[in-house]
Design an enzyme around this catalytic site. Structure first.
Site, PDB file in Angstrom:
ATOM      1  N   LYS A  31       0.319  14.461   1.829  1.00 34.19           N
ATOM      2  CA  LYS A  31      -1.055  14.740   1.396  1.00 34.19           C
ATOM      3  C   LYS A  31      -1.288  16.244   1.208  1.00 34.19           C
ATOM      4  CE  LYS A  31      -2.911  10.579   3.693  1.00 34.19           C
ATOM      5  NZ  LYS A  31      -3.547   9.762   2.648  1.00 34.19           N
ATOM      6  N   LYS A  71     -15.062   7.907  -3.243  1.00 34.64           N
ATOM      7  CA  LYS A  71     -16.315   8.164  -2.505  1.00 34.64           C
ATOM      8  C   LYS A  71     -16.906   9.504  -2.937  1.00 34.64           C
ATOM      9  CE  LYS A  71     -14.212   5.548   1.176  1.00 34.64           C
ATOM     10  NZ  LYS A  71     -13.270   5.646   2.299  1.00 34.64           N
ATOM     11  N   THR A  85      -8.764   6.459  -1.613  1.00 29.10           N
ATOM     12  CA  THR A  85     -10.097   5.865  -1.808  1.00 29.10           C
ATOM     13  C   THR A  85     -11.177   6.902  -1.505  1.00 29.10           C
ATOM     14  OG1 THR A  85      -9.791   4.948   0.406  1.00 29.10           O
ATOM     15  CG2 THR A  85      -9.567   3.434  -1.439  1.00 29.10           C
ATOM     16  N   HIS A 133       0.803  -1.226   0.000  1.00 25.24           N
ATOM     17  CA  HIS A 133       0.000   0.000   0.000  1.00 25.24           C
ATOM     18  C   HIS A 133       0.833   1.272   0.000  1.00 25.24           C
ATOM     19  CE1 HIS A 133      -3.955  -1.907   0.944  1.00 25.24           C
ATOM     20  NE2 HIS A 133      -3.178  -2.815   1.520  1.00 25.24           N
ATOM     21  N   LYS A 149      -8.899  13.509   5.368  1.00 24.03           N
ATOM     22  CA  LYS A 149      -7.992  12.374   5.290  1.00 24.03           C
ATOM     23  C   LYS A 149      -6.980  12.522   6.415  1.00 24.03           C
ATOM     24  CE  LYS A 149      -7.008  13.697   0.991  1.00 24.03           C
ATOM     25  NZ  LYS A 149      -7.122  12.503   0.188  1.00 24.03           N
ATOM     26  N   ARG A 150      -6.168  11.490   6.647  1.00 16.58           N
ATOM     27  CA  ARG A 150      -5.138  11.620   7.663  1.00 16.58           C
ATOM     28  C   ARG A 150      -4.222  12.799   7.362  1.00 16.58           C
ATOM     29  NH1 ARG A 150      -4.463   7.630  11.660  1.00 16.58           N
ATOM     30  NH2 ARG A 150      -2.687   8.909  12.277  1.00 16.58           N
TER      31      ARG A 150
HETATM   32  C1  26Y Z   1       3.787   0.140   9.812  1.00 17.29           C
HETATM   33  C2  26Y Z   1       2.711   0.992  10.346  1.00 17.29           C
HETATM   34  C3  26Y Z   1       3.199   2.281  10.967  1.00 17.29           C
HETATM   35  C4  26Y Z   1       1.690   1.358   9.320  1.00 17.29           C
HETATM   36  C5  26Y Z   1       0.365   1.315   9.701  1.00 17.29           C
HETATM   37  C6  26Y Z   1      -0.614   1.665   8.807  1.00 17.29           C
HETATM   38  C7  26Y Z   1       2.030   1.747   8.029  1.00 17.29           C
HETATM   39  C8  26Y Z   1       1.032   2.082   7.134  1.00 17.29           C
HETATM   40  C9  26Y Z   1      -0.302   2.044   7.512  1.00 17.29           C
HETATM   41  C10 26Y Z   1      -1.389   2.425   6.632  1.00 17.29           C
HETATM   42  C11 26Y Z   1      -1.218   2.756   5.378  1.00 17.29           C
HETATM   43  C12 26Y Z   1      -2.345   3.196   4.540  1.00 17.29           C
HETATM   44  O1  26Y Z   1      -3.435   3.454   5.018  1.00 17.29           O
HETATM   45  N1  26Y Z   1      -2.111   3.275   3.238  1.00 17.29           N
HETATM   46  C13 26Y Z   1      -3.142   3.719   2.325  1.00 17.29           C
HETATM   47  O2  26Y Z   1      -3.785   2.564   1.804  1.00 17.29           O
HETATM   48  C14 26Y Z   1      -4.897   2.922   1.012  1.00 17.29           C
HETATM   49  C15 26Y Z   1      -5.585   1.641   0.599  1.00 17.29           C
HETATM   50  O3  26Y Z   1      -4.803   0.962  -0.330  1.00 17.29           O
HETATM   51  C16 26Y Z   1      -4.461   3.743  -0.187  1.00 17.29           C
HETATM   52  O4  26Y Z   1      -5.599   4.158  -0.890  1.00 17.29           O
HETATM   53  C17 26Y Z   1      -3.671   4.963   0.265  1.00 17.29           C
HETATM   54  O5  26Y Z   1      -3.145   5.646  -0.860  1.00 17.29           O
HETATM   55  C18 26Y Z   1      -2.542   4.520   1.179  1.00 17.29           C
HETATM   56  O6  26Y Z   1      -1.865   5.659   1.697  1.00 17.29           O
END
Ligand code: 26Y
Length: 804
Positions: free
Chosen positions: A549, A655, A651, A355, A543-544
């Protein structure tokens, strides 16, 4: 029992008395919510049992989606909708004097995720069940979900999210399905019957107890399962430490450290914090999940060799990738398979989604930590690495560069993405551009070595929650116009294209948007005490909070707009309401400062009577799924302005388009595919391309000072960060200023500033032609079917998991 209104009213009243000893007139909202929940869950049970029985009987292959995050939000509304009992309950309750909307509001969001990755997992579960596919979630039952955000004096303050305090009507505790997970200790070897065995000693045992939640398909009687694991102590575990049971302090410490494993969700979605507890969470989930899958498999099949025909295990990013060594461990040590047989089975079972390409979000764990916490698992990772490197070297003798980049263990850390790629049969990105970046850049050596593993699955969202449920008015007029086929088959929305110029449909679309904006305005007034003009453009970024971003780009534009208005209050522009919602990771200081900046700019602008009918800025506290459901249908402009190449997919963008908002965005992630779908005329694209950004990274050549020196308007807003009214309210915003100038603007905010301002101007002008704007909105809705997670899940099912 819930399909007939009169019957519903009767059982509801009876159940209310039985559960809470009260009558409708006296009952609290919470009591009514729980009573309805208990009836609905009971109603679900029959289909749940039947679905499980039918899977068992037919022996179809099952997929288990492993994820550290499931950002479910509320379930009452979507369950009622999917069960097709929404109207009966709504009307029945109304006759009892109860507004179902209020009851839905009583449900806390299940906030077991940070953002996109967690919400994607929740949309996928909905699509799996709705497509009648045998797919289940496997996650952690965090006692506290993502923190609750309060804004105090413009700053974010985090409070614990105690979402379980009133219980959870949807879950069922399955004590009989609990398993043990082992941490720590040491490993010895011994020859047993001519085979080297590995004995694990002195470990700490933790009980993993599953709580099952039903995942209800849309009007199809299918109920899949989301299994969430909770950590508990094991009575009698103390011998392992030769602790006397009288040693209360140690017992209390054991209880505390055990329960801590599933106590809270890590509130971070980018920087990996090398925290022991997070690694414990990952192994806890994976070990419990795999044990339970194998246990189930062995009940119905002779041996484990047939595992890949019956089970697919998917890992959502690298967070659950210890599934690779854990499955090996069980096949080797418990099932006594040879390495080669175990490897063959494992690599046919596990698939992986990436991701992110942000380096700081690629997980690594220190070897020392891994070895001491998971001694046997670590030995297996070492062996996987040894064999893999040997193979790579044999295939590419002398190629040090290749070896260096694919090694799983290097520089004292385990590289989890490398482990994931080596251990799985499929590696996918989440949008076309992201997959290309993975293949051509970030993981190019792996792609050269294993080209067949790599594939793209562009993300999607469930149109049931994000259109049918969140925007019932819009859903209804669509159904009136083109019939209801689109609900089962969302690409049917394309038929709306024919009505782009239909004046009466346009009028309906406008009036629905107006209605939804009134609704949001009410919430803004209630939460922020601010009156916003529903005739203004609702321009939204939710968003976060992250540097990449670029919420900062948005704020700088607002500051510039304000500056221009102060100079010339007569400029012809439609009034704007800028709306933000965002949580920052508690340790991410830059992001928290950006929240303060937004709130500072908001307070200055909102209190300036001189320009007040033109501009408002709103920061909505505690952004979460249920809030998104209200904001998105009310949005005109969807801000998707990440630095090109950094947002894997996004995503939220999908929406918004599905609800008739127009995207103002960069060529990043799925924005690119949205542009392809709607055409250039129905989206506002600006800024650097992914290749331009990647080239700057590679060869340099960008100086943010050049932007500062060339553009007086940029200079002005930059100066305002460190001097004057904005700066004064927070001490100053020197850290933001420095990141943009002194540190040369890693995310190209100033580079994209002028193109962004121009795109905003164009969007504003387009809005003034309401006729044209509505046509754009309709075209966006019409093309949004492609971004339903039903399409995504069908692709995963047929191309990766091979399930029916
Ligand atoms: C390792 C830990 C700190 C960690 C925890 C959560 C690292 C990353 C994440 C979450 C990442 C995330 O939410 N990524 C997002 O995934 C979405 C679904 O695929 C994408 O649409 C988005 O662009 C991406 O930033």
């Amino acid at each position: 029992m819930l399909t007939n209104k009169e019957e519903f009213k009767q059982v509801f009243q009876k159940r209310l008395v039985a559960l809470h000893g009260t009558e409708v007139q006296e009952a609290t909202t919470q009591e009514i919510y729980k009573t309805l929940g208990s009836l609905v869950r009971e109603y679900i049970s029959e289909n749940w049992i039947n679905t499980n029985a039918s899977y068992k009987k037919s022996g179809v292959k099952q997929v288990y989606y492993f994820s550290l995050e499931f950002l479910l939000g509320r379930l009452m509304g979507s369950n009622l909708l999917n069960l097709d009992i929404y109207n009966v309950c709504k009307e029945g309750l109304l006759e009892l004097g109860i507004d179902l909307d209020d009851i839905e509001e009583a449900e806390p969001d299940a906030g077991l995720g940070n953002g996109g990755l967690g919400r994607l997992a929740a949309c996928f579960l909905d699509s799996l069940a709705s497509l009648e596919l045998p797919g289940h979630g496997c996650g952690i039952r965090y006692k506290y979900g993502l923190f609750e955000q309060k804004i105090i004096n413009g700053y974010q303050v985090e409070l614990p999210d105690n979402w379980l305090k009133e219980g959870n009507v949807w879950e069922i505790r399955k004590s009989d399905k609990a398993v043990e997970v082992k941490f720590g200790g040491y490993v010895t070897t011994e020859q047993v019957d001519g085979r080297l065995s590995f004995l694990h000693h002195n470990y700490e045992k933790v009980l993993a107890v599953p709580y099952d939640m039903p995942v209800v398909g849309y009007k199809n009687e299918v109920v899949n399962t989301l299994r969430l694991w909770s950590a508990e102590t094991i009575i009698g575990n103390f011998d392992a430490y030769s602790i006397s049971t009288h040693d209360q302090r140690k017992i209390i410490e054991y209880k505390r450290s055990t329960e801590a494993i599933t106590e809270f969700l890590y509130p971070d979605d980018s920087h990996i914090e090398g925290r022991t507890l997070r690694l414990k969470q990952q192994y806890f989930l994976v070990s419990a999940g795999i044990q339970s899958i194998l246990h189930n498999h062995k009940k119905h099949h002779h041996d484990v060799y047939s595992l890949p025909e019956n089970v697919a295990i998917h890992v959502n990013d690298t967070h659950p990738v210890l599934a690779v060594p854990e499955l090996m461990r069980i096949l080797l040590d418990d099932e006594l398979l040879s390495w080669d047989d175990a490897w063959e089975i494992m690599t046919k079972t596990i698939s992986y989604t990436n991701h992110t390409t942000l380096a700081e979000a690629l997980e690594t764990w220190p070897v020392d930590l891994m070895r001491s916490l998971l001694p046997r698992v670590f030995m297996i990772i070492e062996e996987i690495n040894r064999r893999f490197c040997q193979q790579v070297w044999a295939d590419n003798p002398g190629n040090w560069e290749l070896l260096r980049s694919v090694e799983i263990i290097r520089d004292g850390v385990v590289r989890m993405a490398n482990l994931a790629i080596v251990g799985s049969y499929s590696v996918n990105g989440v949008a076309q551009v992201h997959t290309e970046i993975i293949k051509k850049r970030e993981m190019k050596h792996f792609y050269q070595y294993f080209p067949e593993k790599f594939n793209n699955k562009t993300n999607g969202i469930t149109h049931r929650r994000w259109l049918l449920r969140a925007n019932p008015l819009l859903a209804n007029v669509i159904t009136e116009l083109i019939g209801s086929d689109w609900i089962k088959n969302p690409t049917e929305l394309q038929q709306l294209s024919k009505y782009v110029k239909d004046a009466s449909f346009q009028e309906q679309i406008r009036s629905i948007k107006h209605n939804n904006k009134l609704n949001l305005a009410k919430i803004i007034s209630k939460e922020c005490g601010l009156t916003v003009d529903v005739g203004s453009i609702f321009d939204v970024q939710i968003k976060r909070l992250h540097a990449y971003k670029r919420q900062v780009l948005n704020v700088l534009h607002i500051m510039d707009l304000y500056n221009r208005l102060k100079e010339d209050p007569t400029i012809d522009m439609p009034p704007r309401t800028f709306i933000f919602g965002a949580k920052a990771a508690p340790s991410y200081h830059f992001a928290k400062k950006v929240i303060k900046l937004i709130n500072t700019v908001a307070s200055i602008i909102n209190n300036d009577k001189y320009i007040n009918d033109k501009l408002k800025v709103v920061f909505l506290e505690n952004y979460r799924v249920s809030m998104a459901e209200v904001i998105i249908p009310a949005t005109d402009i969807s801000e998707q302005i990440s630095t090109a190449s950094k947002e894997a997919s996004g995503t939220g963008n999908m929406k918004f388009m599905m609800n008739g908002a127009i995207t103002l965005g960069t060529l990043d992630g799925a924005n690119i595919e949205i542009e392809e779908a709607v055409g250039d005329d129905n989206i506002f694209i600006f800024g650097l391309t992914p290749n331009e950004v990647l080239n700057y990274h590679q060869v340099g050549g960008y100086s943010s000072w050049d932007m500062y020196n060339t553009h007086p308007r940029i200079r002005k807003v930059m100066e305002q960060l460190i001097t004057g009214e904005v700066a004064q309210q927070a001490g100053d915003f020197k850290d933001i200023y420095d990141s943009l100038l002194i540190d040369n603007d890693e995310y190209f905010v100033l580079k994209d500033f002028i193109p962004y301002v121009d795109a905003q101007l164009k969007a504003g002008q387009a809005y003034m032609n309401q006729n044209k704007w509505t046509q754009m909105a309709i075209e966006n809705i019409a093309q949004s079917g492609k971004f339903s997670s039903d399409r995504t899940i069908k692709e995963y099912a047929s191309e990766i998991w091979r399930i029916r």
